[in-house]
Design an enzyme around this catalytic site. Structure first.
Site, PDB file in Angstrom:
ATOM      1  N   LYS A 105       0.413  -0.785  -0.157  1.00 33.02           N
ATOM      2  CA  LYS A 105      -0.066  -0.152   0.120  1.00 33.02           C
ATOM      3  C   LYS A 105       0.886   1.293  -0.132  1.00 33.02           C
ATOM      4  O   LYS A 105       1.755   1.144   0.599  1.00 33.02           O
ATOM      5  CB  LYS A 105      -0.836  -0.100   0.774  1.00 33.02           C
ATOM      6  CG  LYS A 105      -2.084  -0.892   1.631  1.00 33.02           C
ATOM      7  CD  LYS A 105      -3.405  -0.912   1.251  1.00 33.02           C
ATOM      8  CE  LYS A 105      -4.122  -2.446   0.726  1.00 33.02           C
ATOM      9  NZ  LYS A 105      -5.089  -1.838  -0.353  1.00 33.02           N
TER      10      LYS A 105
ATOM     11  N   LYS B 248     -13.990  -7.303  -6.547  1.00 26.39           N
ATOM     12  CA  LYS B 248     -14.048  -7.916  -5.174  1.00 26.39           C
ATOM     13  C   LYS B 248     -15.605  -8.369  -5.096  1.00 26.39           C
ATOM     14  O   LYS B 248     -16.577  -8.194  -5.237  1.00 26.39           O
ATOM     15  CB  LYS B 248     -13.489  -6.727  -4.466  1.00 26.39           C
ATOM     16  CG  LYS B 248     -12.417  -6.067  -3.706  1.00 26.39           C
ATOM     17  CD  LYS B 248     -13.018  -4.803  -2.879  1.00 26.39           C
ATOM     18  CE  LYS B 248     -10.886  -4.825  -2.105  1.00 26.39           C
ATOM     19  NZ  LYS B 248      -9.886  -4.451  -2.835  1.00 26.39           N
TER      20      LYS B 248
END
Ligand code: MG
Length: 301
Positions: free
Chosen positions: A140, A245
């Site tokens: 990230k 997702k």
């Protein structure tokens, strides 16, 4: 057909917590549920909300489950509203599980991805905590400054295993100045697989425009968190990767039919669900994930 419904809220501690630009996520809350038909056949589903991706909240999902008073019909499942995409996924998956009509046979074996801790802690994991067989990693960014993170990135790349590839995920946290700094750097680094969601949802045109000036592949994630958004990005000709997702994208059969008709460079990705939704999402991934890309899930060791 009427099914009896039992549901089981869960609170799972994320250890270690996940640090992103949205903040620190330390408890994954969701609901597993079980349908039983009058022959005693059972099917499992899981509601794993991600409200910061635009899904229903856990409270709304619980309200939906409570209002069923222990029973649901196939027709009621079909008309679960689009505002409850995680409920759609859970009940749709449970029904497919019960009737054994879940995703068809595998097309591909899957490779997995290891999410590294955010910031400098990633270095420790690369030095001593690698999962066996994994060569794709994710880190990230947009949590600290470009100066800090770009210096760390170069150290991370030095420690990647041979053939290692790294995905960067900004969670929409860059601006027009920093996206250019990142892309100029990443274009010089062949181990970078892609940069995920550099700008926030709504700036897809801008991301596409920046992408045209650089070699680094860009991926949409937050921008395609519903099937309607996926359709829109597809219609606008997004040229990069689509991170899907599936557990928050509504009925799995609807998504599968859509993907059957619209082949794309897809990477199925986890929402830190339990094994219930994980198995169901991976069944979709075995048919529709890009065959050369790892899924955004940890391997089960
Ligand atoms: Mg992402």
């Amino acid at each position: 057909m009427t099914y009896s419904v039992d549901y089981f809220p869960y609170h799972n501690l994320l250890n270690p917590p996940l640090q992103t630009r949205y903040g620190c996520w330390s408890i994954r809350e969701g609901i597993t549920l079980r349908l039983i038909d009058d022959e005693g056949r059972t099917g499992w589903g899981e509601i794993a909300p991600l409200p910061w991706f635009g899904t229903e909240t856990l409270a709304l999902a619980l309200e939906f489950c409570q209002a069923l008073a222990g029973q649901i019909t196939a027709q009621q499942i079909e008309i679960i509203p689009a505002q409850l995409p995680c409920c759609q996924f859970a009940f749709g998956s449970a029904l497919a599980d019960l009737t054994e009509t879940a995703a068809g046979p595998s097309k591909y074996p899957l490779a997995y991805c290891q999410l590294l801790p955010t910031g400098e802690a990633a270095l420790d994991v690369l030095a001593q905590g690698l999962l066996p067989g994994v060569t794709t990693f994710k880190w990230k960014i947009a949590v600290q400054s470009f100066a800090v993170e770009s210096a760390l990135l170069l150290r991370l790349l030095d420690q990647l295993p041979p053939q290692g590839r790294l995905r960067l995920d900004a969670n929409g946290g860059l601006d027009f100045a920093t996206i250019q700094c990142w892309l100029a750097l990443l274009d010089t680094l062949p181990a970078i697989e892609f940069l995920e969601q550099p700008l926030p949802p709504g700036q897809e045109t801008e991301m596409q425009a920046f992408g045209q000036n650089f070699r680094t592949v860009l991926a949409l994630d937050e921008s395609v968190s519903s099937l309607a958004q996926l359709q829109q990005a597809y219609d606008q000709g997004w040229p990069g990767v689509y991170v899907l997702k599936a557990a928050i994208m509504g009925f799995p059969t609807t998504l599968a039919q859509w993907l059957e008709a619209h082949p794309l460079d897809a990477v199925f990705s986890s929402v830190l669900e339990t094994a219930v939704a994980r198995c169901q999402v991976l069944a979709l991934a075995r048919r529709y994930n890009h065959p050369q890309r790892a899924v955004g899930f940890r391997p089960i060791c």
